[in-house]
Design a protein around this motif. Sequence first.
Motif, PDB file in Angstrom:
ATOM      1  N   SER A 199       3.501   5.807  -5.467  1.00 29.88           N
ATOM      2  CA  SER A 199       3.230   5.933  -7.008  1.00 29.88           C
ATOM      3  C   SER A 199       2.139   7.252  -7.330  1.00 29.88           C
ATOM      4  N   TYR A 200       0.939   7.039  -6.649  1.00 24.64           N
ATOM      5  CA  TYR A 200       0.149   7.978  -6.822  1.00 24.64           C
ATOM      6  C   TYR A 200       0.377   9.554  -6.514  1.00 24.64           C
ATOM      7  N   MET A 254       0.723  -1.255   0.049  1.00 21.96           N
ATOM      8  CA  MET A 254       0.068   0.004   0.074  1.00 21.96           C
ATOM      9  C   MET A 254       1.068   1.154  -0.166  1.00 21.96           C
ATOM     10  N   GLY A 292       3.591   1.669  -1.206  1.00 21.16           N
ATOM     11  CA  GLY A 292       4.172   1.737  -2.660  1.00 21.16           C
ATOM     12  C   GLY A 292       3.217   2.607  -3.455  1.00 21.16           C
ATOM     13  N   ARG A 293       2.002   2.154  -3.640  1.00 19.95           N
ATOM     14  CA  ARG A 293       0.850   2.712  -4.182  1.00 19.95           C
ATOM     15  C   ARG A 293       0.598   4.262  -3.752  1.00 19.95           C
ATOM     16  N   LEU A 335      -6.830   9.155  -5.551  1.00 20.35           N
ATOM     17  CA  LEU A 335      -6.254   7.686  -5.247  1.00 20.35           C
ATOM     18  C   LEU A 335      -5.383   7.785  -4.062  1.00 20.35           C
ATOM     19  N   GLN A 336      -4.584   8.736  -3.972  1.00 19.98           N
ATOM     20  CA  GLN A 336      -3.518   8.814  -3.000  1.00 19.98           C
ATOM     21  C   GLN A 336      -4.319   9.021  -1.691  1.00 19.98           C
ATOM     22  N   GLN A 370       2.374  10.564  -9.577  1.00 16.14           N
ATOM     23  CA  GLN A 370       1.400  10.663 -10.853  1.00 16.14           C
ATOM     24  C   GLN A 370       0.286  11.631 -10.631  1.00 16.14           C
ATOM     25  N   ASP A 414      -5.753   5.688  -0.031  1.00 18.16           N
ATOM     26  CA  ASP A 414      -4.583   4.862   0.447  1.00 18.16           C
ATOM     27  C   ASP A 414      -3.868   5.507   1.640  1.00 18.16           C
ATOM     28  N   LYS A 457      -1.912  11.421  -8.663  1.00 21.63           N
ATOM     29  CA  LYS A 457      -3.384  11.163  -8.621  1.00 21.63           C
ATOM     30  C   LYS A 457      -4.120  11.263  -7.151  1.00 21.63           C
TER      31      LYS A 457
END
Length: 83
Positions: A7-8, A1, A3-4, A16-17, A11, A20, A13
């Motif tokens: 990543s978000y 999680m 990592g996401r 989404l961020q 990006q 999470d 995002k």
Amino acid sequence: MLGRVKSYDRQGKRDLQTSDVAELERVAEALAEPQKRAEAALQRANYEEARHDYVAAAAACQKCIVWAQESGDVEREIKARLM
């Protein structure tokens, strides 16, 4: 999680961020581990800073510092102080 979340963030995002980051905070709270709470607070601070909500970012940094000190996590404490 985690990592996401990162990543978000890269990006841009934010929708989404934020979900999470909230989940990271829930998990960290449930585990009641200061180091995990510090990381979740650091991610919250990063998210809030990206949104230009500097008051919320500063509050999250303060939480991170407290939990990082409790767990002896100097690296996260420094990151929060430099944010």
